[in-house]
Scaffold this active site. Structure first.
Site, PDB file in Angstrom:
ATOM      1  N   LYS A   1       2.464  -3.331   7.239  1.00 20.94           N
ATOM      2  CA  LYS A   1       2.720  -3.512   5.803  1.00 20.94           C
ATOM      3  C   LYS A   1       4.153  -3.085   5.468  1.00 20.94           C
ATOM      4  CE  LYS A   1       0.297  -4.627   2.904  1.00 20.94           C
ATOM      5  NZ  LYS A   1      -0.090  -5.982   2.356  1.00 20.94           N
TER       6      LYS A   1
ATOM      7  N   TYR B   1      -1.580  -0.570  10.969  1.00 24.92           N
ATOM      8  CA  TYR B   1      -1.739  -1.229   9.664  1.00 24.92           C
ATOM      9  C   TYR B   1      -0.556  -0.915   8.760  1.00 24.92           C
ATOM     10  CZ  TYR B   1      -3.184  -1.688   4.765  1.00 24.92           C
ATOM     11  OH  TYR B   1      -3.214  -1.989   3.413  1.00 24.92           O
TER      12      TYR B   1
ATOM     13  N   THR C   1       0.821  -1.211   0.000  1.00 24.74           N
ATOM     14  CA  THR C   1       0.000   0.000   0.000  1.00 24.74           C
ATOM     15  C   THR C   1       0.859   1.266   0.000  1.00 24.74           C
ATOM     16  OG1 THR C   1      -1.452   1.268   1.452  1.00 24.74           O
ATOM     17  CG2 THR C   1      -0.081  -0.333   2.529  1.00 24.74           C
ATOM     18  N   ASP C   2       0.281   2.366  -0.473  1.00 24.53           N
ATOM     19  CA  ASP C   2       0.998   3.655  -0.414  1.00 24.53           C
ATOM     20  C   ASP C   2       1.092   4.168   1.024  1.00 24.53           C
ATOM     21  OD1 ASP C   2      -1.676   4.342  -0.050  1.00 24.53           O
ATOM     22  OD2 ASP C   2      -1.698   5.944  -1.555  1.00 24.53           O
ATOM     23  N   GLU C   3       0.309   3.570   1.944  1.00 29.88           N
ATOM     24  CA  GLU C   3       0.287   4.087   3.325  1.00 29.88           C
ATOM     25  C   GLU C   3       1.631   3.892   4.029  1.00 29.88           C
ATOM     26  OE1 GLU C   3      -3.371   3.284   5.449  1.00 29.88           O
ATOM     27  OE2 GLU C   3      -4.465   3.054   3.567  1.00 29.88           O
TER      28      GLU C   3
HETATM   29  P1  NAD Z   1      -9.423  -7.426   2.250  1.00 32.62           P
HETATM   30  O1  NAD Z   1      -9.412  -7.163   3.719  1.00 32.62           O
HETATM   31  O2  NAD Z   1     -10.668  -7.170   1.468  1.00 32.62           O
HETATM   32  O3  NAD Z   1      -9.027  -8.954   1.986  1.00 32.62           O
HETATM   33  C1  NAD Z   1      -7.993  -9.594   2.673  1.00 32.62           C
HETATM   34  C2  NAD Z   1      -8.113 -11.086   2.434  1.00 32.62           C
HETATM   35  O4  NAD Z   1      -7.058 -11.724   3.163  1.00 32.62           O
HETATM   36  C3  NAD Z   1      -9.431 -11.690   2.956  1.00 32.62           C
HETATM   37  O5  NAD Z   1      -9.969 -12.557   1.987  1.00 32.62           O
HETATM   38  C4  NAD Z   1      -9.016 -12.443   4.208  1.00 32.62           C
HETATM   39  O6  NAD Z   1      -9.834 -13.573   4.472  1.00 32.62           O
HETATM   40  C5  NAD Z   1      -7.589 -12.835   3.868  1.00 32.62           C
HETATM   41  N1  NAD Z   1      -6.793 -13.052   5.081  1.00 32.62           N
HETATM   42  C6  NAD Z   1      -6.700 -12.243   6.171  1.00 32.62           C
HETATM   43  N2  NAD Z   1      -5.908 -12.804   7.100  1.00 32.62           N
HETATM   44  C7  NAD Z   1      -5.475 -13.987   6.578  1.00 32.62           C
HETATM   45  C8  NAD Z   1      -4.623 -15.026   7.065  1.00 32.62           C
HETATM   46  N3  NAD Z   1      -4.074 -14.955   8.286  1.00 32.62           N
HETATM   47  N4  NAD Z   1      -4.383 -16.086   6.261  1.00 32.62           N
HETATM   48  C9  NAD Z   1      -4.931 -16.150   5.022  1.00 32.62           C
HETATM   49  N5  NAD Z   1      -5.774 -15.229   4.528  1.00 32.62           N
HETATM   50  C10 NAD Z   1      -6.038 -14.147   5.298  1.00 32.62           C
HETATM   51  O7  NAD Z   1      -8.192  -6.599   1.684  1.00 32.62           O
HETATM   52  P2  NAD Z   1      -8.002  -5.899   0.271  1.00 32.62           P
HETATM   53  O8  NAD Z   1      -8.514  -4.515   0.335  1.00 32.62           O
HETATM   54  O9  NAD Z   1      -8.472  -6.806  -0.813  1.00 32.62           O
HETATM   55  O10 NAD Z   1      -6.407  -5.794   0.220  1.00 32.62           O
HETATM   56  C11 NAD Z   1      -5.629  -6.843  -0.340  1.00 32.62           C
HETATM   57  C12 NAD Z   1      -4.161  -6.452  -0.285  1.00 32.62           C
HETATM   58  O11 NAD Z   1      -3.948  -5.235  -0.986  1.00 32.62           O
HETATM   59  C13 NAD Z   1      -3.663  -6.215   1.147  1.00 32.62           C
HETATM   60  O12 NAD Z   1      -2.368  -6.725   1.249  1.00 32.62           O
HETATM   61  C14 NAD Z   1      -3.665  -4.701   1.287  1.00 32.62           C
HETATM   62  O13 NAD Z   1      -2.676  -4.276   2.204  1.00 32.62           O
HETATM   63  C15 NAD Z   1      -3.338  -4.277  -0.133  1.00 32.62           C
HETATM   64  N6  NAD Z   1      -3.855  -2.954  -0.542  1.00 32.62           N
HETATM   65  C16 NAD Z   1      -5.180  -2.629  -0.369  1.00 32.62           C
HETATM   66  C17 NAD Z   1      -5.633  -1.394  -0.797  1.00 32.62           C
HETATM   67  C18 NAD Z   1      -7.089  -1.005  -0.675  1.00 32.62           C
HETATM   68  O14 NAD Z   1      -7.432   0.147  -0.985  1.00 32.62           O
HETATM   69  N7  NAD Z   1      -7.993  -1.884  -0.280  1.00 32.62           N
HETATM   70  C19 NAD Z   1      -4.753  -0.491  -1.400  1.00 32.62           C
HETATM   71  C20 NAD Z   1      -3.402  -0.864  -1.561  1.00 32.62           C
HETATM   72  C21 NAD Z   1      -2.976  -2.109  -1.131  1.00 32.62           C
HETATM   73  P1  TYD Z   2     -10.672   3.960   4.475  1.00 30.49           P
HETATM   74  O1  TYD Z   2     -11.623   3.532   3.414  1.00 30.49           O
HETATM   75  O2  TYD Z   2     -10.740   3.324   5.820  1.00 30.49           O
HETATM   76  O3  TYD Z   2      -9.215   3.838   3.843  1.00 30.49           O
HETATM   77  P2  TYD Z   2      -7.767   4.347   4.416  1.00 30.49           P
HETATM   78  O4  TYD Z   2      -7.910   4.760   5.817  1.00 30.49           O
HETATM   79  O5  TYD Z   2      -6.934   3.128   4.264  1.00 30.49           O
HETATM   80  O6  TYD Z   2      -7.368   5.456   3.514  1.00 30.49           O
HETATM   81  O7  TYD Z   2     -10.849   5.522   4.697  1.00 30.49           O
HETATM   82  C1  TYD Z   2     -10.697   6.444   3.627  1.00 30.49           C
HETATM   83  C2  TYD Z   2     -10.814   7.853   4.205  1.00 30.49           C
HETATM   84  O8  TYD Z   2     -12.151   8.038   4.697  1.00 30.49           O
HETATM   85  C3  TYD Z   2      -9.904   8.061   5.399  1.00 30.49           C
HETATM   86  O9  TYD Z   2      -9.425   9.416   5.365  1.00 30.49           O
HETATM   87  C4  TYD Z   2     -10.825   7.891   6.606  1.00 30.49           C
HETATM   88  C5  TYD Z   2     -12.166   8.362   6.080  1.00 30.49           C
HETATM   89  N1  TYD Z   2     -13.349   7.679   6.682  1.00 30.49           N
HETATM   90  C6  TYD Z   2     -14.391   8.446   7.224  1.00 30.49           C
HETATM   91  O10 TYD Z   2     -14.365   9.691   7.224  1.00 30.49           O
HETATM   92  N2  TYD Z   2     -15.461   7.779   7.758  1.00 30.49           N
HETATM   93  C7  TYD Z   2     -15.544   6.423   7.793  1.00 30.49           C
HETATM   94  O11 TYD Z   2     -16.549   5.874   8.323  1.00 30.49           O
HETATM   95  C8  TYD Z   2     -14.474   5.651   7.224  1.00 30.49           C
HETATM   96  C9  TYD Z   2     -14.510   4.158   7.234  1.00 30.49           C
HETATM   97  C10 TYD Z   2     -13.397   6.340   6.667  1.00 30.49           C
END
Ligand code: NAD
Ligand code: TYD
Length: 353
Positions: free
Chosen positions: A163, A159, A134-136
């Site tokens: 990562k 988090y 992630t970019d975070e």
């Molecule tokens: P998500 O939470 O929707 O899915 C995570 C998946 O991992 C789930 O299916 C869960 O069951 C599985 N999981 C969790 N713990 C586990 C374990 N101990 N063993 C096996 N499986 C396990 O997450 P997402 O949003 O799809 O993100 C996927 C990846 O992409 C993550 O690594 C996250 O850090 C990265 N990412 C997400 C975003 C975003 O905006 N959602 C952006 C950049 C990077």
């Molecule tokens: P989120 O979807 O949790 O992603 P991330 O924190 O990984 O960027 O949140 C996106 C933005 O929205 C973040 O600045 C937090 C804000 N947010 C709210 O204002 N209210 C909410 O209920 C949630 C879940 C997020």
């Protein structure tokens, strides 16, 4: 059937993972795609119902924190590649339960690296361990500037710290053992099948249910939004064409202040639900800010554009429209994932309401 490649995708039942699995299963019938997922609250096999009958797809329920189970998986299968998405992914949950994030994101990644290293045993020809991040990890930006691949890590939530730690381990295995790794760091994704704890699906679900829309702080934090299917396309491209040892930033050049994005979403929802403009936005409620809330994320994605030719395939307006339509057409999906444990999570997280 004799497959040309066997690819392990971890976390394939989650939001991004399910889009990656679908793309790979459909696009590469000569690859066997094995999805290993623990099926936490965020994992849902219903996300893959349209591909789970295919010959080149297999699912195994597996907890990556369990070293023995991970070893057994690698004893049972010879993998040519790993695309590692399994993670605990929600910042708010990491604030209330950091230990679980260290276990899955750090120890889980370590277990996969170790099993992979043992299996490939120095024979890294045509092998790839691709870590999705992630970019975070880069921290929080002020009003200006962008995250580059060279930006120093500065994670600020449990988090992002977990990562960042896993990214460091993956890179250390490249430098120390010559493991064939790749990493990508992506901005906030939006799209179908996202668990409604994250901003957009949570707001859509609350508008559907006529519930308050909880905006953290003043709503001034900025995120850079990318359509999940464009992330899946980038992952496919980096897996096949990215250079070993390299990192690629992925983002949509699409920065939105939370409150502006929520207003845009409210207007779209009003239109789709045939209600007066202003109906959904009247639900906006400012709530206590997230602890350590990162102010701004913004990605410079010129490396992946210049070196691999990737850029987002849809405009934000189009992607958001497709996304809202998906949630409105899949209300049963939303109500199934928000029944049970979601209710107690929601009460605990948004207790001020
Ligand atoms: P998500 O939470 O929707 O899915 C995570 C998946 O991992 C789930 O299916 C869960 O069951 C599985 N999981 C969790 N713990 C586990 C374990 N101990 N063993 C096996 N499986 C396990 O997450 P997402 O949003 O799809 O993100 C996927 C990846 O992409 C993550 O690594 C996250 O850090 C990265 N990412 C997400 C975003 C975003 O905006 N959602 C952006 C950049 C990077
Ligand atoms: P989120 O979807 O949790 O992603 P991330 O924190 O990984 O960027 O949140 C996106 C933005 O929205 C973040 O600045 C937090 C804000 N947010 C709210 O204002 N209210 C909410 O209920 C949630 C879940 C997020």
């Amino acid at each position: 059937m004799n497959f040309q490649k066997k690819i392990l995708v971890t976390g394939g039942a989650g939001f991004i993972g399910s889009h990656v699995v679908r793309r790979l299963v459909n696009k590469y019938p000569n690859y066997l795609i094995l999805n290993a997922d623990k099926l936490t609250y965020a994992g849902n096999l219903e996300n893959l119902i349209d591909v789970d009958y295919k010959e080149n797809y297999e699912f195994i329920q597996l907890d990556i924190t369990n070293e023995r189970s991970v070893n057994e998986l690698f004893e049972a299968h010879q993998f040519d590649g790993v695309i590692h998405l399994a993670a605990e992914s929600h910042v708010d949950r990491s604030i209330s339960n950091p230990g679980e994030f260290v276990m899955t994101n750090v120890v889980g990644t370590l277990n996969l690296l170790n099993s992979c290293r043992a299996q490939w045993n120095g024979n890294f020809n045509n092998k790839v361990f691709y870590h999705i991040s992630t970019d975070e990890v880069y921290g929080s930006l002020g009003d200006t500037g962008l995250f580059y691949e060279t930006t120093a890590y500065d994670p600020r939530s449990p988090y992002s710290a977990s990562k960042a730690s896993s990214d460091h381990l993956v890179r250390a295995y490249f430098h120390t053992y010559g493991m064939p790794i790749k990493i990508s760091n992506c901005s906030n994704n939006y799209g179908a099948n996202q668990f409604p704890e994250k901003l957009l699906p949570l707001m859509i679900n609350n508008i559907n249910e006529n519930k308050p829309l909880p905006v953290y702080g003043k709503g001034e934090n900025i995120r850079d939004w990318l359509w999940v299917e464009d992330h899946a396309i980038a992952i496919d491209l980096i897996f096949h064409e990215g250079v070993l040892g390299e990192t690629y930033n992925i983002g949509g050049h699409n920065e939105w202040k939370n409150i502006d994005l929520i207003h845009l979403l409210c207007d779209i929802m009003d239109r789709k639900l045939n209600q007066a403009i202003g109906t959904a936005s009247s639900l906006i409620t400012y709530v206590t800010d997230r602890a350590g809330h990162d102010m701004r994320y913004a990605i410079d994605a010129s490396k992946i554009y210049n070196e691999l030719g990737w850029k987002p395939s849809v405009t934000f307006e189009k992607g958001l429209e497709i996304t809202v339509d998906w949630y409105l057409n899949n209300k049963e999906w939303l109500s199934r994932v928000t029944s049970g444990a979601y209710q107690s999570y929601y009460k605990k997280q948004y207790k001020s309401e």
